[in-house]
Write a protein that holds these residues in place. Structure first.
Motif, PDB file in Angstrom:
ATOM      1  N   HIS A  15     100.557   1.037 -86.092  1.00  0.00           N
ATOM      2  CA  HIS A  15     100.378   2.326 -85.567  1.00  0.00           C
ATOM      3  C   HIS A  15      99.800   1.883 -84.056  1.00  0.00           C
ATOM      4  O   HIS A  15      98.877   0.935 -83.758  1.00  0.00           O
ATOM      5  CB  HIS A  15      99.057   2.917 -85.943  1.00  0.00           C
ATOM      6  CG  HIS A  15      97.839   2.269 -86.435  1.00  0.00           C
ATOM      7  ND1 HIS A  15      96.897   2.348 -85.726  1.00  0.00           N
ATOM      8  CD2 HIS A  15      97.796   1.456 -87.268  1.00  0.00           C
ATOM      9  CE1 HIS A  15      95.909   1.565 -86.033  1.00  0.00           C
ATOM     10  NE2 HIS A  15      96.315   0.951 -87.182  1.00  0.00           N
ATOM     11  N   ASP A  72      93.751  -3.961 -83.810  1.00  0.00           N
ATOM     12  CA  ASP A  72      94.076  -3.055 -84.771  1.00  0.00           C
ATOM     13  C   ASP A  72      95.221  -2.153 -84.714  1.00  0.00           C
ATOM     14  O   ASP A  72      95.230  -1.427 -83.696  1.00  0.00           O
ATOM     15  CB  ASP A  72      92.716  -2.047 -85.052  1.00  0.00           C
ATOM     16  CG  ASP A  72      92.818  -1.261 -86.102  1.00  0.00           C
ATOM     17  OD1 ASP A  72      93.800  -0.997 -86.701  1.00  0.00           O
ATOM     18  OD2 ASP A  72      91.761  -0.590 -86.416  1.00  0.00           O
ATOM     19  N   GLY A  73      96.332  -2.127 -85.332  1.00  0.00           N
ATOM     20  CA  GLY A  73      97.419  -1.414 -84.984  1.00  0.00           C
ATOM     21  C   GLY A  73      98.461  -2.194 -84.228  1.00  0.00           C
ATOM     22  O   GLY A  73      99.508  -2.178 -84.332  1.00  0.00           O
ATOM     23  N   GLU A 129      97.373   7.320 -87.297  1.00  0.00           N
ATOM     24  CA  GLU A 129      96.741   6.464 -88.231  1.00  0.00           C
ATOM     25  C   GLU A 129      95.138   6.748 -88.344  1.00  0.00           C
ATOM     26  O   GLU A 129      94.663   6.702 -89.648  1.00  0.00           O
ATOM     27  CB  GLU A 129      97.126   5.024 -88.330  1.00  0.00           C
ATOM     28  CG  GLU A 129      96.889   4.186 -89.537  1.00  0.00           C
ATOM     29  CD  GLU A 129      95.455   3.687 -89.674  1.00  0.00           C
ATOM     30  OE1 GLU A 129      95.199   3.168 -90.620  1.00  0.00           O
ATOM     31  OE2 GLU A 129      94.919   3.621 -88.443  1.00  0.00           O
ATOM     32  N   GLU A 130      94.586   6.436 -87.230  1.00  0.00           N
ATOM     33  CA  GLU A 130      93.088   6.596 -87.442  1.00  0.00           C
ATOM     34  C   GLU A 130      92.491   7.533 -87.549  1.00  0.00           C
ATOM     35  O   GLU A 130      91.136   7.845 -88.140  1.00  0.00           O
ATOM     36  CB  GLU A 130      92.350   6.055 -85.950  1.00  0.00           C
ATOM     37  CG  GLU A 130      93.137   4.430 -85.642  1.00  0.00           C
ATOM     38  CD  GLU A 130      92.246   3.364 -86.383  1.00  0.00           C
ATOM     39  OE1 GLU A 130      91.634   3.618 -87.382  1.00  0.00           O
ATOM     40  OE2 GLU A 130      92.567   2.052 -86.196  1.00  0.00           O
ATOM     41  N   HIS A 172      99.037  -6.532 -90.075  1.00  0.00           N
ATOM     42  CA  HIS A 172      97.503  -5.962 -89.879  1.00  0.00           C
ATOM     43  C   HIS A 172      96.491  -7.068 -89.572  1.00  0.00           C
ATOM     44  O   HIS A 172      96.668  -8.053 -90.143  1.00  0.00           O
ATOM     45  CB  HIS A 172      97.351  -4.691 -90.434  1.00  0.00           C
ATOM     46  CG  HIS A 172      96.388  -3.761 -89.991  1.00  0.00           C
ATOM     47  ND1 HIS A 172      95.088  -4.013 -89.514  1.00  0.00           N
ATOM     48  CD2 HIS A 172      96.648  -2.454 -89.352  1.00  0.00           C
ATOM     49  CE1 HIS A 172      94.743  -3.021 -88.842  1.00  0.00           C
ATOM     50  NE2 HIS A 172      95.705  -1.948 -88.910  1.00  0.00           N
ATOM     51  N   HIS A 182      96.004   1.687 -95.304  1.00  0.00           N
ATOM     52  CA  HIS A 182      96.978   1.492 -94.084  1.00  0.00           C
ATOM     53  C   HIS A 182      98.119   2.462 -94.535  1.00  0.00           C
ATOM     54  O   HIS A 182      98.432   2.823 -95.461  1.00  0.00           O
ATOM     55  CB  HIS A 182      97.346   0.172 -94.164  1.00  0.00           C
ATOM     56  CG  HIS A 182      96.265  -0.785 -93.809  1.00  0.00           C
ATOM     57  ND1 HIS A 182      95.965  -0.948 -92.539  1.00  0.00           N
ATOM     58  CD2 HIS A 182      95.684  -1.744 -94.626  1.00  0.00           C
ATOM     59  CE1 HIS A 182      94.840  -1.926 -92.422  1.00  0.00           C
ATOM     60  NE2 HIS A 182      94.692  -2.308 -93.563  1.00  0.00           N
TER      61      HIS A 182
HETATM   62 ZN   LIG Z   1      94.814  -0.003 -88.346  1.00  0.00          ZN
END
Ligand SMILES: [Zn+2]
Length: 414
Positions: free
Chosen positions: A75, A86-87, A119-120, A185, A352
């Motif tokens: 993501h 992150d992502g 995603e978050e 990730h 995830h």
């Molecule tokens: Zn993530």
């Protein structure tokens, strides 16, 4: 795989959508659109067809020789004031997988990149929006009226991004022909850093049990009530919290967290009559998770009895453990070892998008270390040398997946 190109893309993305306060690619905002435009600009350099599905997930298809396809994804969205990896690490490593395949001709089966939408869950509080819509586990009526800080409804906001909420499950069509899914990730925790390992294979995502334990005693005057005549809900909670810590220590691979407790009346001159304690428990093994919950329940009951209180466990939320595919785990372990790491495999505490895919197709993840071992903050980072090992391992795993698919394993999903 050329890790330099991944690092270059990540730095460029950070320059475009980050800054001194961290990443700001919150889904369903202009900054997220900007991040996606950058992703598209990279995909435009490749022989791929780009499309967006009814849940807002972005796909890029690179044709292959055989039937079906392997999915590489993650993501591009972030939390507000988030980190640069992150992502984004998963997305731009996936881009590099496409790029390196394109340079070597036509892959044995097709490769598809996916950038999952939201995603978050940073704006509306619902994580894994796009991947759960695709997997068919998103309850549309549960999210329709979620509101952001300004009072805007999820259904109205996603509509501005051409997502018609009642049609998001049509995204599941994208998985017709899918053979397997892989996601890279950052670990977001301290395990690999503490072991001095650059990267590792992920066994699956832990199951989670969340409860509120409500202890009820009797509020009473702090001066007038002798110790032996009290029904102190705070004392019961404290005893339970320490016992629960021991439960986490006793179950290897498990974690138990008492994240907080609130007492009433909550004043310095009164014995607490009612205390609500928040409990989160996680384990990769469903039996162990159930045992940890049962032990926590009896620890609460024992603590309540010892202090003349009553206790009730209120269920807040839970999800079962979602294990990844054994064969793909084997590929990834070999790949990490060949890339300069060890054949370590660890569970993921955080959820995830890969967990949603693992319900339907063979799935695996690779973690790079996190150092400092934090995430969802601008301090989030990973040493460049560790990123290089993780990126190399990912490329090797994709190769093994494509070879396995070409050999007739990992059948396409009907
Ligand atoms: Zn993530």
């Amino acid at each position: 795989m050329n890790p330099d190109r991944v690092l270059e893309d990540l730095r460029e993305l950070a320059r475009l959508t980050g800054g001194p306060d961290g990443a700001r690619r919150v889904c369903w905002t202009d900054e997220w659109t900007k991040a996606r435009e950058f992703l598209r600009s990279r995909l435009d350099e490749l022989p791929v067809e780009v499309s967006v599905d009814p849940a807002g997930n972005l796909w890029a298809l690179m044709q292959g020789e055989g039937d079906g396809f392997v999915i590489v994804g993650s993501h591009v969205d972030s939390v507000p004031a988030g980190g640069w990896l992150d992502g984004a690490l998963g997305i731009f490593t996936a881009v590099e997988a496409l790029r390196s395949q394109a340079e070597n001709g036509t892959p044995p089966v097709a490769l598809r990149l996916v950038d999952w939408a939201d995603e978050e869950g940073a704006r509306f509080g619902r994580s894994l929006f796009g991947s759960s819509a695709c997997a068919g586990t998103l309850e549309i009526d549960e999210v329709r009226d979620l509101r952001d800080r300004d009072g805007e409804r999820l259904e109205d906001v996603v509509a501005r991004y051409d997502v018609e909420l009642d049609r998001v499950h049509e995204s599941g069509e994208e998985l017709r022909g899918a053979r397997a899914y892989i996601e890279m990730h950052i670990e977001q925790g301290p395990v690999l850093e503490s072991r001095g390992e650059p990267a590792a294979t992920v066994l699956g995502t832990c199951g989670v049990e969340r409860h509120a334990a409500v202890f009820t005693g009797q509020a009473a005057h702090a001066g007038a009530t002798p110790m032996e005549l009290r029904r102190d809900s705070f004392a019961a909670t404290a005893q339970a919290a320490l016992a629960i810590r021991e439960i986490g220590l006793a179950h290897e691979g498990g974690v138990c967290t008492v994240g907080g407790a609130t007492s009433e009346p909550g004043v310095v001159t009164a014995v607490a009559g009612r205390t609500e304690m928040l409990l989160d428990q996680r384990h990769l093994d469903p039996g162990e998770l159930a045992a940890m919950l049962a032990e926590a329940r009896s620890a609460c009951e024992q603590a309540a009895a010892d202090h003349g209180c009553e206790v009730e466990l209120r269920h807040l939320w839970s999800i079962p453990p979602i294990p990844f595919d054994d064969r793909l785990i084997g590929f990834a372990k070999n790949a990490v070892a060949e890339a300069g790491g060890k054949d370590t495999a660890i569970p993921s505490g955080p959820l995830h998008d890969a967990a949603e895919m693992a319900r339907l197709i063979p799935t695996v993840m690779i973690f790079s270390s996190s150092s400092p071992p934090v995430s969802h903050t601008k301090e989030e980072d990973t040493p460049e040398a560790d990123l290089r090992v993780a990126i190399d391992a990912y490329g090797r795993t994709v190769e093994a997946m494509l070879a396995s698919a070409a050999a007739g394993d990992l059948p396409p999903r009907a």
